[in-house]
Design a protein around this motif. Structure first.
Motif, PDB file in Angstrom:
ATOM      1  N   GLY A 107       0.705  -1.311  -0.100  1.00  0.00           N
ATOM      2  CA  GLY A 107      -0.231   0.104  -0.015  1.00  0.00           C
ATOM      3  C   GLY A 107       0.804   1.315   0.081  1.00  0.00           C
ATOM      4  O   GLY A 107       0.146   2.520   0.101  1.00  0.00           O
ATOM      5  N   THR A 108       2.368   1.177  -0.245  1.00  0.00           N
ATOM      6  CA  THR A 108       2.856   2.211  -0.236  1.00  0.00           C
ATOM      7  C   THR A 108       3.563   2.519  -1.842  1.00  0.00           C
ATOM      8  O   THR A 108       3.484   1.517  -2.666  1.00  0.00           O
ATOM      9  N   ALA A 109       4.077   3.590  -1.866  1.00  0.00           N
ATOM     10  CA  ALA A 109       4.644   3.671  -3.206  1.00  0.00           C
ATOM     11  C   ALA A 109       5.996   4.684  -3.165  1.00  0.00           C
ATOM     12  O   ALA A 109       5.994   5.230  -2.266  1.00  0.00           O
ATOM     13  N   ARG A 110       6.950   4.210  -3.981  1.00  0.00           N
ATOM     14  CA  ARG A 110       8.454   5.185  -3.908  1.00  0.00           C
ATOM     15  C   ARG A 110       8.231   6.292  -5.149  1.00  0.00           C
ATOM     16  O   ARG A 110       7.858   6.083  -6.219  1.00  0.00           O
ATOM     17  N   ILE A 111       8.460   7.519  -4.518  1.00  0.00           N
ATOM     18  CA  ILE A 111       8.381   8.831  -5.469  1.00  0.00           C
ATOM     19  C   ILE A 111       9.869   8.992  -5.667  1.00  0.00           C
ATOM     20  O   ILE A 111      10.499   9.291  -4.716  1.00  0.00           O
ATOM     21  N   ASP A 112      10.327   9.158  -6.961  1.00  0.00           N
ATOM     22  CA  ASP A 112      11.636   9.648  -7.448  1.00  0.00           C
ATOM     23  C   ASP A 112      11.377  11.119  -7.354  1.00  0.00           C
ATOM     24  O   ASP A 112      10.858  11.309  -8.477  1.00  0.00           O
ATOM     25  N   ILE A 113      12.264  11.931  -6.877  1.00  0.00           N
ATOM     26  CA  ILE A 113      12.357  13.445  -6.996  1.00  0.00           C
ATOM     27  C   ILE A 113      13.324  13.722  -7.724  1.00  0.00           C
ATOM     28  O   ILE A 113      14.672  13.441  -7.317  1.00  0.00           O
ATOM     29  N   THR A 114      13.604  14.685  -8.451  1.00  0.00           N
ATOM     30  CA  THR A 114      14.608  15.635  -9.306  1.00  0.00           C
ATOM     31  C   THR A 114      14.438  16.950  -8.733  1.00  0.00           C
ATOM     32  O   THR A 114      13.396  17.739  -8.842  1.00  0.00           O
ATOM     33  N   ALA A 115      15.504  17.387  -8.075  1.00  0.00           N
ATOM     34  CA  ALA A 115      15.647  19.085  -8.032  1.00  0.00           C
ATOM     35  C   ALA A 115      17.018  19.493  -8.462  1.00  0.00           C
ATOM     36  O   ALA A 115      17.887  18.943  -8.454  1.00  0.00           O
ATOM     37  N   LYS A 116      16.653  20.568  -9.284  1.00  0.00           N
ATOM     38  CA  LYS A 116      17.783  20.999 -10.210  1.00  0.00           C
ATOM     39  C   LYS A 116      17.934  22.707  -9.971  1.00  0.00           C
ATOM     40  O   LYS A 116      16.745  23.447  -9.749  1.00  0.00           O
ATOM     41  N   PHE A 117      18.934  23.104  -9.769  1.00  0.00           N
ATOM     42  CA  PHE A 117      19.331  24.526  -9.611  1.00  0.00           C
ATOM     43  C   PHE A 117      20.354  24.780 -11.147  1.00  0.00           C
ATOM     44  O   PHE A 117      21.386  23.984 -11.150  1.00  0.00           O
ATOM     45  N   GLY A 119      20.110  24.082 -13.947  1.00  0.00           N
ATOM     46  CA  GLY A 119      20.267  23.049 -14.892  1.00  0.00           C
ATOM     47  C   GLY A 119      21.053  21.675 -14.457  1.00  0.00           C
ATOM     48  O   GLY A 119      20.978  20.676 -15.148  1.00  0.00           O
ATOM     49  N   LYS A 120      21.447  21.849 -13.221  1.00  0.00           N
ATOM     50  CA  LYS A 120      22.098  20.888 -12.636  1.00  0.00           C
ATOM     51  C   LYS A 120      21.527  19.966 -11.422  1.00  0.00           C
ATOM     52  O   LYS A 120      20.917  20.959 -10.499  1.00  0.00           O
ATOM     53  N   THR A 121      21.449  18.810 -11.194  1.00  0.00           N
ATOM     54  CA  THR A 121      20.906  18.225  -9.850  1.00  0.00           C
ATOM     55  C   THR A 121      21.568  18.779  -8.812  1.00  0.00           C
ATOM     56  O   THR A 121      22.582  18.601  -8.481  1.00  0.00           O
ATOM     57  N   VAL A 122      20.670  19.058  -7.816  1.00  0.00           N
ATOM     58  CA  VAL A 122      21.396  19.257  -6.687  1.00  0.00           C
ATOM     59  C   VAL A 122      20.920  18.304  -5.235  1.00  0.00           C
ATOM     60  O   VAL A 122      21.569  18.362  -4.102  1.00  0.00           O
ATOM     61  N   LEU A 123      20.111  17.450  -5.537  1.00  0.00           N
ATOM     62  CA  LEU A 123      19.773  16.313  -4.593  1.00  0.00           C
ATOM     63  C   LEU A 123      19.887  15.033  -5.337  1.00  0.00           C
ATOM     64  O   LEU A 123      19.271  14.982  -6.485  1.00  0.00           O
ATOM     65  N   GLY A 124      20.554  14.175  -4.718  1.00  0.00           N
ATOM     66  CA  GLY A 124      20.857  13.042  -5.387  1.00  0.00           C
ATOM     67  C   GLY A 124      20.145  11.932  -4.709  1.00  0.00           C
ATOM     68  O   GLY A 124      19.712  12.026  -3.455  1.00  0.00           O
ATOM     69  N   LYS A 125      19.600  10.854  -5.354  1.00  0.00           N
ATOM     70  CA  LYS A 125      18.739   9.715  -4.586  1.00  0.00           C
ATOM     71  C   LYS A 125      17.749  10.294  -3.640  1.00  0.00           C
ATOM     72  O   LYS A 125      17.438   9.809  -2.579  1.00  0.00           O
ATOM     73  N   SER A 126      17.101  11.271  -4.446  1.00  0.00           N
ATOM     74  CA  SER A 126      15.925  11.972  -3.554  1.00  0.00           C
ATOM     75  C   SER A 126      14.722  10.983  -3.864  1.00  0.00           C
ATOM     76  O   SER A 126      13.913  11.183  -4.772  1.00  0.00           O
ATOM     77  N   GLN A 127      14.290  10.375  -2.720  1.00  0.00           N
ATOM     78  CA  GLN A 127      13.184   9.306  -2.775  1.00  0.00           C
ATOM     79  C   GLN A 127      12.265   9.626  -1.558  1.00  0.00           C
ATOM     80  O   GLN A 127      13.020   9.675  -0.536  1.00  0.00           O
ATOM     81  N   ALA A 128      10.792   9.505  -1.872  1.00  0.00           N
ATOM     82  CA  ALA A 128       9.995   9.504  -0.845  1.00  0.00           C
ATOM     83  C   ALA A 128       8.963   8.151  -0.740  1.00  0.00           C
ATOM     84  O   ALA A 128       8.799   7.792  -1.935  1.00  0.00           O
TER      85      ALA A 128
END
Length: 133
Positions: A107-117, A119-128
């Motif tokens: 009953g859960t799901a993994r959300i993969d998040i991308t955060a860019k500043f 044009g470059k990723t600022v958070l790696g392996k960002s998951q909820a």
């Protein structure tokens, strides 16, 4: 909810005045987050946003989409690059996106998040991990 579903994108301008307010709320008064001279003296290009503030923007992306922050069961990131915040009215634009990476039988799901500043990723392996209902 299906694997590959995309969350509505979120763009946030992080400004110096927000950094000062965040410092007061978090009690993180490290001068790299507000003092340009100090930040440059320690080798940074300029004042940088608090890592935890940047991380919070990722959780905001997910909680806005869910409509209930209480459905976020777990959240983690790796900090990969700083968000450099100029001393102007516009600030630094952080662009966030996310998608459903996995739907689980529990009953859960993994959300993969991308955060860019810039044009470059600022958070790696960002998951909820979120509860589906």
């Amino acid at each position: 909810m299906n694997v590959g579903d995309e969350l509505p994108a979120l763009s946030v301008h992080v400004t110096r005045d927000q950094l000062v307010r965040y410092a007061g709320a978090s009690l993180d008064f490290n001068p790299i987050h507000w003092n340009e001279r100090f930040a440059k003296d320690v080798g940074l290009p300029n004042v940088i946003a608090h890592g935890m503030l940047t991380m919070a923007l990722g959780s905001r992306l997910v909680s806005d989409w869910l409509g209930d922050p209480g459905r976020i069961v777990e959240y983690g990131v790796r900090f990969t690059r700083p968000v450099v915040v100029p001393d102007d009215a516009e600030g630094a634009l952080v662009e966030l996106s996310g998608k459903v990476g996995e739907v689980r039988e529990d009953g859960t799901a993994r959300i993969d998040i991308t955060a860019k500043f810039d044009g470059k990723t600022v958070l790696g392996k960002s998951q909820a991990i979120v509860r589906l209902s």
